[in-house]
Write a protein that holds these residues in place. Structure first.
Motif, PDB file in Angstrom:
ATOM      1  N   UNK A 139     -12.630   1.301   3.440  1.00 20.41           N
ATOM      2  CA  UNK A 139     -13.108   0.048   2.864  1.00 20.41           C
ATOM      3  C   UNK A 139     -12.254  -1.101   3.410  1.00 20.41           C
ATOM      4  N   UNK A 140     -12.831  -2.037   4.169  1.00 20.60           N
ATOM      5  CA  UNK A 140     -12.014  -3.105   4.769  1.00 20.60           C
ATOM      6  C   UNK A 140     -11.382  -4.038   3.748  1.00 20.60           C
ATOM      7  N   UNK A 141     -11.887  -4.046   2.522  1.00 14.90           N
ATOM      8  CA  UNK A 141     -11.308  -4.920   1.497  1.00 14.90           C
ATOM      9  C   UNK A 141     -10.226  -4.210   0.691  1.00 14.90           C
ATOM     10  N   UNK A 142      -9.925  -2.959   1.062  1.00 15.00           N
ATOM     11  CA  UNK A 142      -8.961  -2.186   0.294  1.00 15.00           C
ATOM     12  C   UNK A 142      -7.624  -2.137   1.040  1.00 15.00           C
ATOM     13  N   UNK A 143      -6.882  -1.051   0.905  1.00 14.81           N
ATOM     14  CA  UNK A 143      -5.561  -0.921   1.520  1.00 14.81           C
ATOM     15  C   UNK A 143      -5.568   0.267   2.471  1.00 14.81           C
ATOM     16  N   UNK A 144      -4.417   0.584   3.033  1.00 16.17           N
ATOM     17  CA  UNK A 144      -4.416   1.597   4.082  1.00 16.17           C
ATOM     18  C   UNK A 144      -3.086   2.330   4.146  1.00 16.17           C
ATOM     19  N   UNK A 145      -3.089   3.404   4.912  1.00 19.03           N
ATOM     20  CA  UNK A 145      -1.917   4.215   5.205  1.00 19.03           C
ATOM     21  C   UNK A 145      -2.224   4.921   6.509  1.00 19.03           C
ATOM     22  N   UNK A 146      -1.224   5.524   7.113  1.00 15.72           N
ATOM     23  CA  UNK A 146      -1.458   6.104   8.435  1.00 15.72           C
ATOM     24  C   UNK A 146      -2.192   7.449   8.388  1.00 15.72           C
ATOM     25  N   UNK A 206      11.360   4.698   8.603  1.00 10.52           N
ATOM     26  CA  UNK A 206      11.071   5.474   7.401  1.00 10.52           C
ATOM     27  C   UNK A 206       9.725   6.171   7.519  1.00 10.52           C
ATOM     28  N   UNK A 207       9.619   7.306   6.850  1.00 10.91           N
ATOM     29  CA  UNK A 207       8.342   7.963   6.621  1.00 10.91           C
ATOM     30  C   UNK A 207       8.217   8.106   5.113  1.00 10.91           C
ATOM     31  N   UNK A 208       7.127   7.562   4.565  1.00 13.72           N
ATOM     32  CA  UNK A 208       6.950   7.503   3.112  1.00 13.72           C
ATOM     33  C   UNK A 208       5.924   8.545   2.681  1.00 13.72           C
ATOM     34  N   UNK A 209       6.354   9.424   1.768  1.00 16.15           N
ATOM     35  CA  UNK A 209       5.502  10.479   1.218  1.00 16.15           C
ATOM     36  C   UNK A 209       4.820   9.948  -0.041  1.00 16.15           C
ATOM     37  N   UNK A 210       3.491   9.963  -0.043  1.00 16.67           N
ATOM     38  CA  UNK A 210       2.675   9.541  -1.184  1.00 16.67           C
ATOM     39  C   UNK A 210       1.837  10.719  -1.672  1.00 16.67           C
ATOM     40  N   UNK A 211       1.303  10.606  -2.893  1.00 16.59           N
ATOM     41  CA  UNK A 211       0.128  11.404  -3.228  1.00 16.59           C
ATOM     42  C   UNK A 211      -1.028  10.452  -3.486  1.00 16.59           C
ATOM     43  N   UNK A 212      -2.246  10.977  -3.358  1.00 14.09           N
ATOM     44  CA  UNK A 212      -3.430  10.115  -3.305  1.00 14.09           C
ATOM     45  C   UNK A 212      -3.888   9.617  -4.666  1.00 14.09           C
ATOM     46  N   UNK A 224       3.148   5.744   6.517  1.00 15.23           N
ATOM     47  CA  UNK A 224       2.772   6.253   5.206  1.00 15.23           C
ATOM     48  C   UNK A 224       1.863   7.456   5.313  1.00 15.23           C
ATOM     49  N   UNK A 225       2.208   8.521   4.589  1.00 15.72           N
ATOM     50  CA  UNK A 225       1.411   9.757   4.596  1.00 15.72           C
ATOM     51  C   UNK A 225       0.979  10.071   3.169  1.00 15.72           C
ATOM     52  N   UNK A 226      -0.316  10.106   2.954  1.00 19.96           N
ATOM     53  CA  UNK A 226      -0.880  10.440   1.651  1.00 19.96           C
ATOM     54  C   UNK A 226      -1.198  11.933   1.584  1.00 19.96           C
ATOM     55  N   UNK A 227      -0.839  12.554   0.463  1.00 19.06           N
ATOM     56  CA  UNK A 227      -1.104  13.972   0.227  1.00 19.06           C
ATOM     57  C   UNK A 227      -2.071  14.092  -0.945  1.00 19.06           C
ATOM     58  N   UNK A 228      -3.153  14.810  -0.730  1.00 23.30           N
ATOM     59  CA  UNK A 228      -4.164  14.913  -1.776  1.00 23.30           C
ATOM     60  C   UNK A 228      -3.551  15.469  -3.053  1.00 23.30           C
ATOM     61  N   UNK A 229      -3.711  14.736  -4.143  1.00 25.80           N
ATOM     62  CA  UNK A 229      -3.221  15.241  -5.409  1.00 25.80           C
ATOM     63  C   UNK A 229      -2.862  14.151  -6.388  1.00 25.80           C
ATOM     64  N   UNK A 230      -2.314  14.586  -7.505  1.00 24.61           N
ATOM     65  CA  UNK A 230      -1.968  13.711  -8.613  1.00 24.61           C
ATOM     66  C   UNK A 230      -0.523  14.001  -9.018  1.00 24.61           C
TER      67      UNK A 230
END
Length: 637
Positions: free
Chosen positions: A295-302, A276-282, A336-342
């Motif tokens: 931030x090592x205490x936070x989460x991540x995406x590719x 799967x490739x997951x489309x996110x917005x930021x 996971x791919x994050x796209x700048x936006x709301x």
């Protein structure tokens, strides 16, 4: 392989344009503003049209901002109006492993706004037009963009002559800080100029850019912009502006073996298939998003993609498992791919972002064998909850305003139905520009207010073939069985472009589909269809079974854990059921049956594989899994 991929991507992107070569005597409609602005500021009209196409596809978006705070057809950016936001909100645990829940964490915000997101201020200085008019007045916005291009050309000392001599000014207009992204933007603009294009904009007017196959861009001008050279390390296709900004893999509390982040090491695809490739917005600005992922205490995406110019940053290698989707099974098998936006505030994504994202996804799909369809290229809003208690807190981005049809056109995999008007299943495919369903809650300060009317990928589902009937319920979101709402964040009663569902009934202009264990009606008039016939694989409970369970993850059977040292992960059904007599579209005939055990900094890390087979189905707005042993599989046109 990289060169081949880049070539294929370029072909796919050019194929997505509507090529037009009108007769020389034809008077094109809807572009007088471009002609007048080009003449006033001495910019070739084809350059002005090409830049505008790459920013907005000539849409004005009713004066509303893009995801990067850009306004109008020229995408004049107003950084002062950007929200900072938080990447993760709500109840979702991004890691999504019930065996090791991730506690909510916050990160220190930043308020820095780069100069590249302040172009509207410079346009105001050059034209003398107030900021508000540059935001809302289409003609003045185009004048502002033309003034900027002319200023960039003068500063380069380049001749204001034929279109090819404007390559450097076009590259600078992108706002990119690196030479590769700037080149890609300018190359795309000149590809559009060479090919020509025509399009009816969101204001209902037609804009035409005649093809100029003979244009020869002065590509060497980019070297005079003083931009950052390409950086090694990122896994990206050739020509795509991409940098390596790693997410930290750190053990930040030695007293706690589980206090590490913000992703897990693996050896994909050797040990875990990438399906799967997951489309996110930021839900945050680009710079804010980079703060969070580092931030090592936070989460991540590719990957993160910037809206203003399509620049890409990679944070986690594809071989490793990022914490992004809220479902550990999906995380283990996805990128996971994050796209700048709301998803709600800020209304549109730039063409530059769509193109960069599609190039990246096509490259990754070819590299890892991910099918280019909506069962595998999914939104975060399509990811299922892991167990009943997590369903309600799952995220709903990128939301109803992500243009899936255009995105798949750019991927070179257009979403088309395979079948006729009486097919056993339908592919959801409204016309994005004219499909403007009423929604509420786009302004979080006034959640009851209507959202602005805008193009959408979503179609609402009713309990009866009538607009006056309630929307269908989703017991995962509302356990009391009450109707779904038109809140922009409520995905319970709506479907999106590219999803396929089995037909339950047809009645006049209405089509009923099987959805979440019941019948759901969508308005589907022949004159303006929202769904098209599309046959394919379907499942239904085996004869004699009154219903079967559906699952949010395809985990192995208990026997598979014997001798591994890994605790058994219960195969827990969700709160839904698939009743006898109903059919659901199959998206994947053999999703991997596996659980990746990664709980502590020291390890061990073990992949448990099982013999239990599943099918991935489109069950509601989100996908789900059913056991192959409990259903019959049938192909129906």
């Amino acid at each position: 392989m990289r060169t081949t991929t880049a070539s294929l991507s370029a072909v796919a992107l050019l194929a997505a344009l509507v090529v037009a070569q009108p007769a020389a005597s034809a008077a094109p409609d809807g572009q007088d503003e471009y002609t007048a602005a080009a003449r006033e500021f001495g910019v070739p009209v084809s350059v002005l049209l090409g830049v505008s196409y790459l920013q907005s596809r000539w849409d004005g978006n009713a004066g509303e901002p893009s995801r990067a705070g850009g306004y109008g057809p020229m995408h004049l950016t107003d950084g002062a109006r950007l929200r900072q936001g938080e990447h993760h909100d709500g109840e979702e645990d991004p890691r999504g492993d019930t065996a090791r829940p991730l506690s909510p964490r916050q990160s220190t915000p930043t308020t820095t706004v780069p100069d590249s997101l302040r172009t509207i201020d410079r346009a105001a200085e050059l034209t003398g037009v107030p900021l508000e008019r540059l935001r809302s007045d289409r003609r003045q916005n185009i004048r502002g963009g033309a003034a900027l291009l002319a200023r960039y050309q003068r500063e380069l000392g380049a001749p204001a002559s034929e279109p090819g001599a404007w390559y450097g000014a076009v590259a600078r207009y992108s706002g990119a800080e690196d030479v590769t992204t700037a080149r890609q933007f300018a190359d795309d603009v000149f590809d559009v100029i060479r090919s020509g294009a025509t399009r009816t904009t969101d204001s209902g007017t037609t804009v035409t850019l005649p093809a100029d196959a003979g244009v020869r861009p002065a590509v060497e001008q980019v070297d005079r912009l003083g931009l950052r050279p390409p950086e090694p390390g990122a896994e990206c296709p050739a020509r795509l502006g991409c940098e390596w900004l790693p997410a930290p893999y750190e053990h930040y509390d030695p007293s706690d073996p589980g206090a590490y982040g913000n992703h897990d090491q693996a050896r994909r695809p050797r040990d875990l298939d990438i399906r799967y490739i997951v489309v996110h917005d930021t839900e945050a600005t680009y710079d804010r998003t980079l703060d969070l992922v580092r931030d090592p205490t936070y989460v991540s995406w590719q990957y993160t993609i910037r809206s203003s110019d399509g620049h890409v940053a990679q944070h986690v290698k594809a071989e490793d498992v990022a914490w992004h989707a809220g479902n550990w099974y999906v995380n283990a098998h996805s990128i996971g791919i994050e796209h700048e936006g709301f998803a709600a505030q800020g209304t549109w994504y730039t063409e530059s972002m769509y193109r960069s994202s599609s190039r990246l996804v096509r490259y990754l799909a070819q590299r890892y064998g991910v099918p280019l369809d909506r069962a595998h290229i999914i939104g975060h809003d399509n990811v299922p909850g892991t167990v009943p208690s997590t369903v309600r807190g799952m995220h709903w981005d990128p939301g109803p305003y992500w243009d899936w049809a255009h995105y798949f056109d750019l991927l070179g995999a257009p979403l088309r139905g395979v079948g006729g008007s009486r097919s056993a299943s339908v592919l959801i495919k409204p016309d994005f520009a004219t499909n403007r369903p009423a929604m509420t809650g786009c302004d979080s300060a006034r959640p009851a207010d209507p959202c602005p009317a805008r193009g959408s990928t979503s179609v609402f589902l009713h309990t009866e073939p009538s607009e006056d009937s309630p929307l269908v319920p989703d017991i995962g979101l509302r356990p009391d069985g009450s109707a779904s709402t038109r809140q922009v964040s409520d995905i319970g009663g709506r479907v999106d472009t590219g999803q396929r569902f089995a037909v339950a009934e047809r009645r006049g202009e209405w089509t009923a589909i099987w959805y979440l264990g019941g019948k759901a009606w969508l308005r589907n008039p022949p004159s303006a269809p929202t769904a098209v016939g599309s046959g394919g694989w379907l499942v239904t409970p085996k004869r004699g079974l009154p219903q079967v369970s559906v699952y949010g993850r395809a985990y192995p059977e208990e026997a598979a854990y014997e001798g591994t040292g890994v605790p058994y992960q219960a195969v827990t059904p969700l709160q839904y059921a698939l009743p006898a007599g109903q059919f659901y579209a199959v998206g994947d005939l053999r999703p991997p049956t596996a659980y990746y055990f990664a709980q502590t900094w020291e390890g061990p890390r073990v992949v448990v594989r099982g013999d239990q087979r599943y099918y991935e189905i489109q069950f509601g707005h989100r996908v789900a899994f059913v056991k192959a042993s409990e259903v019959d599989l049938t192909w129906r046109w």
